[in-house]
Design a protein around this motif. Structure first.
Motif, short mmCIF file in Angstrom:
data_model
loop_
_atom_site.label_atom_id
_atom_site.label_comp_id
_atom_site.label_asym_id
_atom_site.label_seq_id
_atom_site.Cartn_x
_atom_site.Cartn_y
_atom_site.Cartn_z
N GLY A 165 -7.65 -25.72 6.14
CA GLY A 165 -8.21 -24.83 7.14
C GLY A 165 -7.27 -23.73 7.60
N CYS A 166 -6.15 -23.56 6.93
CA CYS A 166 -5.16 -22.55 7.33
C CYS A 166 -5.04 -21.46 6.27
N ALA A 167 -4.58 -20.31 6.72
CA ALA A 167 -4.32 -19.19 5.83
C ALA A 167 -2.90 -19.28 5.28
N SER A 168 -2.75 -18.95 4.02
CA SER A 168 -1.42 -18.93 3.40
C SER A 168 -0.62 -17.73 3.91
N SER A 169 0.66 -17.76 3.63
CA SER A 169 1.57 -16.72 4.07
C SER A 169 1.29 -15.40 3.34
N THR A 170 1.35 -14.30 4.09
CA THR A 170 1.19 -12.97 3.51
C THR A 170 2.24 -12.02 4.06
N TYR A 171 2.56 -11.03 3.25
CA TYR A 171 3.51 -9.99 3.62
C TYR A 171 2.88 -8.67 3.19
N MET A 172 2.83 -7.70 4.09
CA MET A 172 2.18 -6.44 3.79
C MET A 172 3.10 -5.27 4.13
N THR A 173 3.24 -4.34 3.18
CA THR A 173 4.05 -3.14 3.42
C THR A 173 3.17 -1.91 3.30
N ILE A 174 3.53 -0.91 4.07
CA ILE A 174 2.92 0.42 3.98
C ILE A 174 4.03 1.39 3.58
N LEU A 175 3.81 2.04 2.43
CA LEU A 175 4.79 2.99 1.89
C LEU A 175 4.24 4.40 2.00
N GLY A 226 0.84 -1.19 0.00
CA GLY A 226 0.00 0.00 0.00
C GLY A 226 0.87 1.24 0.00
N LYS A 227 0.61 2.17 -0.94
CA LYS A 227 1.38 3.42 -1.04
C LYS A 227 0.41 4.58 -0.91
N SER A 228 0.73 5.49 -0.03
CA SER A 228 -0.11 6.65 0.20
C SER A 228 -0.02 7.61 -0.99
N ARG A 229 -1.15 8.26 -1.32
CA ARG A 229 -1.15 9.25 -2.40
C ARG A 229 -0.72 10.63 -1.90
N ALA A 230 -0.69 10.79 -0.59
CA ALA A 230 -0.31 12.08 0.01
C ALA A 230 0.38 11.79 1.33
N LYS A 231 0.80 12.83 2.01
CA LYS A 231 1.44 12.66 3.32
C LYS A 231 0.51 11.84 4.22
N LEU A 232 1.07 10.83 4.85
CA LEU A 232 0.26 9.94 5.68
C LEU A 232 -0.23 10.63 6.95
N ASN A 233 -1.47 10.37 7.27
CA ASN A 233 -2.04 10.78 8.54
C ASN A 233 -2.08 9.53 9.41
N MET A 234 -1.20 9.48 10.39
CA MET A 234 -1.13 8.30 11.25
C MET A 234 -2.43 8.16 12.04
N ARG A 235 -2.79 6.93 12.33
CA ARG A 235 -3.99 6.57 13.05
C ARG A 235 -5.27 7.04 12.35
N ASP A 236 -5.20 7.04 11.00
CA ASP A 236 -6.34 7.47 10.20
C ASP A 236 -6.33 6.68 8.89
N GLU A 277 4.19 8.56 0.74
CA GLU A 277 3.94 9.15 -0.57
C GLU A 277 5.17 9.15 -1.48
N ASN A 278 6.36 9.00 -0.90
CA ASN A 278 7.60 8.94 -1.68
C ASN A 278 8.01 7.50 -2.02
N GLY A 279 7.26 6.54 -1.54
CA GLY A 279 7.57 5.15 -1.80
C GLY A 279 8.52 4.54 -0.78
N ASP A 280 8.80 5.27 0.31
CA ASP A 280 9.66 4.73 1.37
C ASP A 280 8.82 3.88 2.32
N MET A 281 9.35 2.71 2.69
CA MET A 281 8.61 1.82 3.58
C MET A 281 8.56 2.39 4.99
N LEU A 282 7.36 2.49 5.53
CA LEU A 282 7.18 2.90 6.92
C LEU A 282 7.19 1.68 7.83
N CYS A 283 6.51 0.64 7.39
CA CYS A 283 6.51 -0.60 8.18
C CYS A 283 6.03 -1.74 7.30
N ALA A 284 6.25 -2.93 7.79
CA ALA A 284 5.81 -4.13 7.09
C ALA A 284 5.42 -5.18 8.12
#
Length: 141
Positions: free
Chosen positions: A90-100, A18-28, A102-109
């Motif tokens: 009955g199990c979920a497959s492996s997933t990896y999620m990143t939050i980028l 997920g990449k933000s289109r603008a400056k991220l608003n944390m907790r929103d 607006e500049n494409g820099d990873m904030l967390c994963a």
């Protein structure tokens, strides 16, 4: 004489970015762009080797969910032999999620690879001949 192959033992997952289109608003909630792709270090290594013309086989664990279907479908399309994938019902497959930002820099994963804990040692033992006969074995920690 059977063609030599590369065997990968390890992670295969669906990556969600997920990449933000603008400056991220944390907790929103933020408007952004979402993409998904098939990943996992071992699966990616197998895909690259298969695309280079090598016979690549994969041992991993997946669940019985829609992500497992995507992992299998994309792996086959890339030329990976998936006949040794373990399916944990009955199990979920492996997933990896990143939050980028607006500049494409990873904030967390976050990664959820608990499915690999469902891969029984007895299953790996049953693949010992496949492991021994491989030209190369690649394993990710």
């Amino acid at each position: 004489m059977q063609k030599k192959y590369v065997l990968g033992i390890g992670a295969a997952n669906v990556d969600i970015h997920g990449k933000s289109r603008a400056k991220l608003n944390m907790r929103d909630s933020n408007p952004g762009f979402m993409t998904s792709s098939t990943g996992g270090v071992t699966r990616n290594v197998c895909e690259n080797l298969a695309r280079l013309g090598n016979d690549a086989k994969l041992i991993t664990a997946v669940g019985d969910d829609v992500y497992a279907q995507k992992i299998k479908q994309d792996s086959v399309a890339a030329g990976i032999d998936i006949s040794n994938i373990y399916v944990a019902e009955g199990c979920a497959s492996s997933t990896y999620m990143t939050i980028l930002d607006e500049n494409g820099d990873m904030l967390c994963a976050l990664s959820d690879m608990r499915i690999l804990e469902k891969l029984p040692l007895s299953y790996l033992r049953s693949k010992i001949d496949l492991i021994k006969e491989a030209a190369v074995v690649t394993i990710d920690p």
